[in-house]
Design a protein around this motif. Structure first.
Motif, short mmCIF file in Angstrom:
data_model
loop_
_atom_site.label_atom_id
_atom_site.label_comp_id
_atom_site.label_asym_id
_atom_site.label_seq_id
_atom_site.Cartn_x
_atom_site.Cartn_y
_atom_site.Cartn_z
N ALA A 131 32.74 85.69 46.93
CA ALA A 131 31.30 85.55 46.14
C ALA A 131 30.35 85.90 46.98
N LEU A 132 30.54 86.80 47.94
CA LEU A 132 29.34 87.17 49.02
C LEU A 132 28.40 88.17 48.37
N LYS A 133 27.30 88.45 48.90
CA LYS A 133 26.41 89.45 48.42
C LYS A 133 26.67 90.71 49.14
N GLU A 134 26.13 91.67 48.80
CA GLU A 134 26.41 93.20 49.22
C GLU A 134 26.01 93.04 50.50
N ASN A 135 26.71 93.95 51.41
CA ASN A 135 26.53 94.28 52.78
C ASN A 135 26.62 92.81 53.52
N ALA A 136 27.44 91.94 52.98
CA ALA A 136 27.81 90.81 53.80
C ALA A 136 28.64 90.70 55.05
N ARG A 137 28.65 90.02 55.98
CA ARG A 137 29.49 90.01 56.98
C ARG A 137 30.38 88.83 56.94
N VAL A 138 31.63 89.05 57.27
CA VAL A 138 32.53 88.19 57.44
C VAL A 138 33.39 87.84 58.67
N VAL A 139 34.17 86.77 58.84
CA VAL A 139 34.96 86.72 60.03
C VAL A 139 36.52 87.01 59.53
N ARG A 140 36.95 87.83 60.66
CA ARG A 140 38.48 88.41 60.22
C ARG A 140 39.09 87.88 61.41
N ARG A 141 40.24 86.82 61.10
CA ARG A 141 41.02 86.30 61.97
C ARG A 141 42.51 86.76 61.61
N GLN A 142 42.83 87.51 62.78
CA GLN A 142 44.14 88.22 62.35
C GLN A 142 45.29 87.48 63.21
N VAL B 187 63.67 80.91 65.69
CA VAL B 187 64.89 81.15 65.23
C VAL B 187 64.98 82.87 64.78
N ASP B 188 63.91 83.02 63.81
CA ASP B 188 63.92 84.34 63.14
C ASP B 188 63.12 85.36 63.98
N GLY B 189 62.29 84.78 64.91
CA GLY B 189 61.28 85.87 65.27
C GLY B 189 59.85 85.73 64.41
N PRO B 190 59.13 87.09 64.45
CA PRO B 190 57.95 87.19 63.57
C PRO B 190 58.47 87.14 62.21
N VAL B 191 57.79 86.28 61.50
CA VAL B 191 58.16 85.89 60.02
C VAL B 191 56.86 86.25 59.26
N GLU B 192 55.40 86.42 59.77
CA GLU B 192 54.40 86.50 58.83
C GLU B 192 53.40 87.29 59.68
N SER B 193 52.77 88.28 59.16
CA SER B 193 51.62 88.88 59.77
C SER B 193 50.23 88.51 58.55
N SER B 194 49.26 87.75 59.12
CA SER B 194 48.26 87.41 58.17
C SER B 194 46.84 87.78 58.80
N VAL B 195 45.63 87.57 57.70
CA VAL B 195 44.44 87.75 57.99
C VAL B 195 43.91 86.63 57.27
N SER B 196 42.84 86.18 57.97
CA SER B 196 41.93 85.03 56.97
C SER B 196 40.57 85.52 57.23
N TRP B 197 39.99 85.62 56.17
CA TRP B 197 38.50 85.91 55.87
C TRP B 197 37.53 84.99 55.64
N LEU B 198 36.48 84.89 56.19
CA LEU B 198 35.74 83.70 55.93
C LEU B 198 34.16 84.47 56.09
N ASP B 199 33.19 83.61 55.41
CA ASP B 199 31.77 83.98 55.35
C ASP B 199 31.36 83.72 56.94
N ALA B 200 30.78 85.17 57.47
CA ALA B 200 30.24 85.09 58.74
C ALA B 200 29.18 83.91 59.19
N ASN B 201 28.47 83.23 58.01
CA ASN B 201 27.33 82.41 58.36
C ASN B 201 28.01 81.09 58.87
N LEU B 202 29.26 80.84 58.65
CA LEU B 202 29.90 79.68 59.13
C LEU B 202 30.12 79.58 60.81
#
Length: 249
Positions: free
Chosen positions: A121-132, A139-154
């Motif tokens: 729910a951000l405005k146009e041209n908003a910037r975000v945090v991207r954590r990959q 036991v199983d090695g790599p089990v998940e690849s993920s990205v978290s997105w948050l409002d860059a104002n944080l």
């Protein structure tokens, strides 16, 4: 062993105690858990109470009974559920079970893709945090690849969001602590698609065109405002949903 509290049914206290051991990672997949007889003796309860505790764990999908053998912690071939991570973060101060860990591949502020901007729910041209990150099991090695997105104002009040170091209690808990906003509920969407080249490398998927399971997970605060949007990708051997029902009714 904790003492029985009269305010909570005895079987639930026992089930919750064992559940916490499983969630923390103290009891590993395939490990046998105490029998009805052992539980009855250790907790000073009747056998039917011990049986109800074990059944409560079975209903939650945490353990399975093997005829003539015993009851064992289930092999977690399911995709990692956000609910379990929140439980660990709030109770034990960490989001991963013992032996599991994540590597942060990148943490940066970027222009928000349209679908991320709309979800948060951000405005146009908003910037975000991207954590990959990539999550590993010993036991199983790599089990998940993920990205978290948050409002860059944080970032102004939560600078760790743009550092490539693990946040032990999770990004949501961290944002709660520094902003005073409290997570209230979450919405999950599940789909399947082909892995990107990067996801295939992260998850050690052989060959081209490997299928993956994708979770889109949005956390909302008490004011119904999006707090975090996360996308988690799992290899095809990690199922995401299970239900048990009658076929005769």
């Amino acid at each position: 062993m904790p003492e029985i509290q009269e305010a909570v049914p005895k079987y639930l206290q026992i089930a919750n105690f064992i559940k916490n051991e499983i969630v923390r990672g103290d009891r590993k997949p395939g490990e046998e858990i105490p029998s009805e007889r052992q539980i009855a003796l250790e907790w000073s309860v009747a056998r039917p109470t011990a049986a109800k505790a074990l059944n409560a764990l079975r209903v939650q999908g945490l353990v399975e009974s093997r005829q003539g053998s015993g009851t064992y912690v289930r092999d977690p071939q399911a995709a990692i559920r956000a609910r379990e991570r929140y439980q660990r973060a709030r109770k034990f101060g960490r989001i991963h079970a013992t032996g599991d860990y994540a590597e942060i591949k990148s943490a940066e502020v970027v222009d928000a893709p349209d679908y991320v901007r709309e979800t948060l729910a951000l405005k146009e041209n908003a910037r975000v945090v991207r954590r990959q990150r990539v999550t590993f099991s010993t036991v199983d090695g790599p089990v998940e690849s993920s990205v978290s997105w948050l409002d860059a104002n944080l970032v102004e009040v939560a600078p760790r969001l743009v550092k490539t170091e693990r946040i032990k209690n999770g990004t949501v808990r961290y944002v709660e602590e520094v902003t005073g906003r409290n997570a209230a509920y979450a919405r999950d969407q599940v789909a399947a698609r082909l892995a990107t080249d990067e996801e295939a490398r992260d998850l050690n998927l052989g060959g081209e065109g490997s299928a993956v399971l994708v979770y889109r997970h949005t956390v909302y605060d008490t004011a119904d405002q999006p707090l975090e949007f996360a996308e988690a990708v799992y290899p095809p051997n990690r199922w995401t949903f299970e239900q048990k029902y009658s076929v005769t009714e």
